[in-house]
Design an enzyme around this catalytic site. Structure first.
Site, PDB file in Angstrom:
ATOM      1  N   ASP A  90       0.897  -1.385   0.108  1.00  0.00           N
ATOM      2  CA  ASP A  90       0.144   0.035   0.174  1.00  0.00           C
ATOM      3  C   ASP A  90       0.965   1.258  -0.100  1.00  0.00           C
ATOM      4  O   ASP A  90       2.005   1.124  -0.121  1.00  0.00           O
ATOM      5  CB  ASP A  90      -1.098  -0.005   1.112  1.00  0.00           C
ATOM      6  N   GLY A  92       1.044   3.816   2.295  1.00  0.00           N
ATOM      7  CA  GLY A  92       1.382   4.292   3.383  1.00  0.00           C
ATOM      8  C   GLY A  92       0.344   5.467   3.824  1.00  0.00           C
ATOM      9  O   GLY A  92       0.431   6.002   5.036  1.00  0.00           O
ATOM     10  N   PHE A  94      -2.724   5.461   4.614  1.00  0.00           N
ATOM     11  CA  PHE A  94      -3.824   5.311   5.606  1.00  0.00           C
ATOM     12  C   PHE A  94      -2.963   5.373   6.861  1.00  0.00           C
ATOM     13  O   PHE A  94      -3.380   5.962   7.881  1.00  0.00           O
ATOM     14  CB  PHE A  94      -4.195   3.941   5.467  1.00  0.00           C
ATOM     15  N   GLN A 193     -11.654   7.258  -3.893  1.00  0.00           N
ATOM     16  CA  GLN A 193     -12.249   7.799  -2.788  1.00  0.00           C
ATOM     17  C   GLN A 193     -13.543   8.198  -3.007  1.00  0.00           C
ATOM     18  O   GLN A 193     -14.284   8.386  -4.125  1.00  0.00           O
ATOM     19  CB  GLN A 193     -11.232   8.668  -2.270  1.00  0.00           C
ATOM     20  N   ASP A 270      -7.859  -7.276   1.746  1.00  0.00           N
ATOM     21  CA  ASP A 270      -6.807  -7.732   2.863  1.00  0.00           C
ATOM     22  C   ASP A 270      -7.438  -7.087   4.178  1.00  0.00           C
ATOM     23  O   ASP A 270      -8.396  -6.144   4.106  1.00  0.00           O
ATOM     24  CB  ASP A 270      -5.428  -6.637   2.523  1.00  0.00           C
ATOM     25  N   CYS A 310      -6.632 -27.107   8.686  1.00  0.00           N
ATOM     26  CA  CYS A 310      -5.344 -26.399   8.757  1.00  0.00           C
ATOM     27  C   CYS A 310      -4.560 -27.162   9.955  1.00  0.00           C
ATOM     28  O   CYS A 310      -4.736 -28.207  10.677  1.00  0.00           O
ATOM     29  CB  CYS A 310      -5.695 -24.994   9.520  1.00  0.00           C
TER      30      CYS A 310
END
Length: 373
Positions: A90, A92, A94, A193, A270, A310
């Protein structure tokens, strides 16, 4: 990056994305490796236990420590972490917005104070790409102007104006850098946005659609608004998104959020929730979530989820995990994180299967039925 839309069931999609380091199908959930590692796990866990094809790393954190130049010296994120599949980084923005007190947003970029040592820094559309070139990430996110919700209409308009301005700067800079031989094989996503304002979201989406981004992300949601409003915002965006590019909903979310937004055409997700909740003792299962610290689990011989394959569920009981959590044993973090991430990745796999079988509506009905909803 190669992108193929393979199948649709309603608005839900299965797509195939190929980067320089891996090929994966969507819907896909990307585990978050904030500082270059998914908390308590390593590259072997991500590849051999979870078979994750793509993970996320955070530009803000890696830029501040160890610095992008150090990562570059190791051959980028793949050489530094030994995870040799895809990385998304990303911008950065945020974290500059959320972690830095008194961060300032200008048309030039975002000025912020490091949460580590208090030093001041400026993120610009160009500088965040420079850091990501050093990281050699497969997918780079542009700088965007995020606002907390609720926000005034005026502030949302400023956010969209800046995001469009920065998107133009970023895509132009990226093309120029590629012409110089930098960033070859790296892909760039724009970020839409607009808060929950229909017209501003539409304006931002239409503007970014005109730019040659490799994919488009939906940012600025799951930051205080009601879930129903988030779902409505995503659904309203669908007609304005290019069908032949990936769609990424940033920072989202709960299992329910994934199901609802896949139904609305989202491809990529994510969120720190699986690992953060794991560290707090909360497990996600096919029948909902529960916290292992409760006394009822002290002598429970059952595994976390009998339907789960798992590593944790193949080997350990709820009673043992209850003990590890209460003893504050570090092993608990790994076992809990392996389970929760396996659950999320398996949820994505099951959604892909349902879409390919034209049975996503039935899948969603069963998903909620198992949760008593």
């Amino acid at each position: 990056m190669e992108f193929k839309l393979k199948h649709k069931d309603g608005m839900a999609r299965v797509c195939e994305i190929t980067t320089a380091h891996s090929t994966f199908l969507t819907p896909v959930f990307m585990p978050v490796g904030t500082v270059g590692a998914v908390k308590s796990l390593d590259a072997n866990d991500m590849k051999n236990e979870l078979d994750a094809k793509i993970i996320l790393a955070n530009t803000y954190h890696m830029y501040l420590r160890p610095t992008s130049k150090v990562v570059k010296d190791f051959g980028g994120l793949h050489g530094f972490t030994k995870f040799d599949r895809s990385f998304l980084t990303d911008s950065g923005g945020f974290q500059a917005f959320s972690l830095s007190k008194n961060s300032k947003h200008f048309n030039e970029g975002i000025e912020f104070k490091s949460h580590i040592d208090g030093s001041r820094h400026l993120f610009t559309p160009k500088s965040v790409l420079d850091a990501q070139y050093d990281f050699n990430s497969d997918i780079m996110m542009i700088l965007d102007d995020l606002v907390a919700l609720p926000a005034t209409k005026e502030r949302v308009k400023i956010s969209v104006d800046r995001t469009i301005l920065w998107a133009k700067e970023a895509i132009t800079y990226h093309k120029n850098m590629q012409n110089k031989g930098i960033g070859i094989g790296q892909n760039i996503f724009g970020i839409i946005q607009g808060g929950t304002d229909y017209e501003e979201r539409k304006r931002c989406a239409l503007s970014l659609n005109e730019m040659p981004f490799d994919g488009l992300a939906i940012g600025g949601l799951s930051v205080g608004e009601e879930n129903a409003l988030m779902y409505e915002t995503v659904q309203n965006l669908n007609p304005y998104l290019d069908e032949n590019r990936p769609r990424y909903l940033m920072g989202v979310g709960t299992p329910e959020d994934l199901v609802e937004n896949v139904e609305r055409g989202v491809d990529m997700f994510d969120c720190v929730m699986p690992t953060r909740n794991a560290r707090n003792g909360t497990f996600f299962t096919s029948f909902g979530k529960f916290n292992i610290k409760k006394a009822e689990f002290i002598n429970d011989h059952e595994v976390i989820d009998p339907t789960c394959s798992c590593y944790t569920c193949r080997n350990f009981s709820r009673g043992y995990l209850n003990h590890l959590f209460k003893a504050k044993e570090l092993t608990f973090f790994r076992l809990a994180s392996l389970h929760n991430l396996h659950y999320y990745l398996e949820l994505a796999r099951k959604m892909r299967e349902a879409i390919l079988n034209n049975s996503f509506t039935q899948f969603k009905r069963n998903f909620y039925h198992l949760r008593g909803k």
